[in-house]
Motif scaffolding. Structure first.
Motif, short mmCIF file in Angstrom:
data_model
loop_
_atom_site.label_atom_id
_atom_site.label_comp_id
_atom_site.label_asym_id
_atom_site.label_seq_id
_atom_site.Cartn_x
_atom_site.Cartn_y
_atom_site.Cartn_z
N TRP A 41 49.49 38.62 30.67
CA TRP A 41 49.24 38.60 29.22
C TRP A 41 49.53 37.22 28.64
O TRP A 41 48.73 36.66 27.89
CB TRP A 41 50.12 39.64 28.52
N GLY A 42 50.69 36.66 29.00
CA GLY A 42 51.07 35.37 28.42
C GLY A 42 50.24 34.21 28.92
O GLY A 42 50.15 33.17 28.25
N ASN A 43 49.61 34.36 30.10
CA ASN A 43 48.84 33.26 30.67
C ASN A 43 47.35 33.35 30.37
O ASN A 43 46.59 32.50 30.84
CB ASN A 43 49.04 33.23 32.20
N ALA A 44 46.94 34.38 29.64
CA ALA A 44 45.53 34.49 29.29
C ALA A 44 45.10 33.26 28.49
O ALA A 44 45.73 32.86 27.51
CB ALA A 44 45.31 35.75 28.46
N GLY A 45 44.02 32.65 28.91
CA GLY A 45 43.53 31.45 28.23
C GLY A 45 44.28 30.20 28.59
O GLY A 45 44.21 29.20 27.86
N ASN A 46 45.02 30.21 29.70
CA ASN A 46 45.78 29.04 30.14
C ASN A 46 45.22 28.54 31.48
O ASN A 46 45.81 28.77 32.54
CB ASN A 46 47.26 29.40 30.29
N LEU A 68 39.22 39.29 28.94
CA LEU A 68 39.29 39.85 30.29
C LEU A 68 40.57 40.66 30.47
O LEU A 68 40.54 41.76 31.05
CB LEU A 68 39.22 38.72 31.31
N VAL A 69 41.68 40.14 30.00
CA VAL A 69 42.96 40.83 30.19
C VAL A 69 42.96 42.18 29.49
O VAL A 69 43.35 43.20 30.08
CB VAL A 69 44.11 39.95 29.67
N TYR A 70 42.51 42.22 28.24
CA TYR A 70 42.49 43.49 27.51
C TYR A 70 41.52 44.48 28.16
O TYR A 70 41.83 45.68 28.28
CB TYR A 70 42.10 43.26 26.05
N ALA A 71 40.36 44.00 28.58
CA ALA A 71 39.38 44.89 29.21
C ALA A 71 39.88 45.42 30.54
O ALA A 71 39.76 46.62 30.84
CB ALA A 71 38.05 44.15 29.39
N VAL A 76 41.85 49.79 33.99
CA VAL A 76 42.78 50.25 35.02
C VAL A 76 43.62 51.42 34.52
O VAL A 76 43.75 52.44 35.20
CB VAL A 76 43.68 49.08 35.49
N VAL A 77 44.18 51.29 33.34
CA VAL A 77 45.03 52.36 32.81
C VAL A 77 44.21 53.62 32.54
O VAL A 77 44.64 54.74 32.87
CB VAL A 77 45.77 51.89 31.54
N TRP A 103 44.02 42.31 38.86
CA TRP A 103 45.17 42.08 38.00
C TRP A 103 46.33 41.46 38.78
O TRP A 103 46.95 40.49 38.35
CB TRP A 103 45.61 43.39 37.36
N ALA A 104 46.61 42.02 39.97
CA ALA A 104 47.71 41.50 40.79
C ALA A 104 47.42 40.08 41.27
O ALA A 104 48.33 39.23 41.30
CB ALA A 104 47.94 42.42 41.99
N LEU A 105 46.17 39.80 41.62
CA LEU A 105 45.82 38.44 42.05
C LEU A 105 46.00 37.45 40.90
O LEU A 105 46.45 36.32 41.12
CB LEU A 105 44.38 38.40 42.55
N LEU A 106 45.66 37.87 39.70
CA LEU A 106 45.89 37.01 38.54
C LEU A 106 47.39 36.76 38.36
O LEU A 106 47.82 35.63 38.13
CB LEU A 106 45.31 37.65 37.27
#
Length: 287
Positions: A41-46, A68-71, A76-77, A103-106
């Motif tokens: 979440w914190g690294n989105a767009g970094n 991408l993170v929100y989608a 997944v949930v 998600w885990a790879l990210l």
């Protein structure tokens, strides 16, 4: 030889065990994605912090961005809750597996690689294969999870010696960890002469011997699982490192279906009905 190997790989277990383990794993994922791999979440767009691990490089996966993170989280949930509910178990299960792998790879590409997620990822891919299948298919899925759990321990021991040498068990490894993030309990243990050094050797030897879990049964197996669960509890109490995703996969070594049968019998007895006799002893469990 082939027949013995097949019997080991496909030793039948009650499909109920796969179902219970699947529900626990699926319901755990939202917690993991928020708390334990929440760095995504914190690294989105970094883009500057994205250092893709090998699998991400091979698949040419892009780094995280807010959309991408929100989608990905929603997919997944949502799929995990559907699978835990028992609806569309294969379609939802494979959707969870693919989405959570990304998600885990990210998460690992924006920081250190946590080996406590290896068994969890394997479980997500193999558990859907045994849904509504027979006892041998359930046994294969459970065996794959067990191997992933054991591999994480054994490869961890290998990495300790490969990168740290014999200074890892003979040096001040635990002392350094306690000095960085130790709790009151960790500082207490560190104050006991030789305790941390003995602990380092116990951890290394136990991780090296972890494959024994694959070939033991009954009380010996349960004692081994209990040892590793206690080890993770003490690690969390001493230096607040929990390994919870891995601990959940330790459940693959336990006869989870017996607990479910026990609850069912208790409910029937409470309702004044005679408890049904369930012949689960006819199935040779993987554990």
């Amino acid at each position: 030889m082939g027949g013995a190997l097949d019997r080991w790989w496909f030793a039948p277990v009650p499909p109920r065990r796969v179902r219970i383990l699947s529900v626990v794993v699926y319901l755990f994922l939202p917690l993991d994605m928020i708390l334990f791999t929440g760095g995504v979440w914190g690294n989105a767009g970094n883009p500057s912090g994205y250092r893709p691990v090998l699998v991400a490089r091979l698949l040419h996966l892009p780094g995280a961005n807010p959309a991408l993170v929100y989608a990905l989280f929603a997919v997944v949930v949502g799929a995990a809750l559907i699978a835990a509910w028992g609806r569309l178990p294969r379609a939802a299960g494979y959707t969870v597996a693919a989405g959570y792998l990304y998600w885990a790879l990210l998460a690992m590409s924006y920081g250190k690689v946590d080996h406590d997620h290896l068994a969890l990822v394997v479980a997500l891919f193999v558990l859907p294969t045994a849904v509504r299948a027979g006892e041998q298919a359930a046994g294969w899925a459970i065996r794959c999870v067990q191997i992933a759990v054991v591999a994480a321990y054994f490869l961890s021991a290998y990495a300790k010696i490969r990168h740290g040498g014999w200074e890892w068990p003979n040096g001040a490894t635990f002392q350094w960890a306690v000095s960085r993030r130790g709790t009151f309990f960790g500082e207490f243990v560190a104050s006991v002469p030789g305790a941390l050094l003995i602990g380092q050797w116990i951890v290394l030897l136990a991780e090296t011997a972890a494959p024994v879990l694959l070939f033991t049964r009954g009380r010996v197996l349960y004692a081994g699982v209990g040892f590793f669960a206690l080890f993770h509890l003490m690690t969390w109490a001493a230096i607040t490192i929990h390994f919870l995703p891995h601990v959940i996969c330790l459940l693959a070594f336990l006869p989870l279906e017996r607990a479910a049968i026990g609850r069912k019998r208790a409910r029937r007895s409470t309702a004044g009905q005679p408890a049904a006799v369930v012949g689960d002893g006819a199935v040779e469990p993987v554990s």
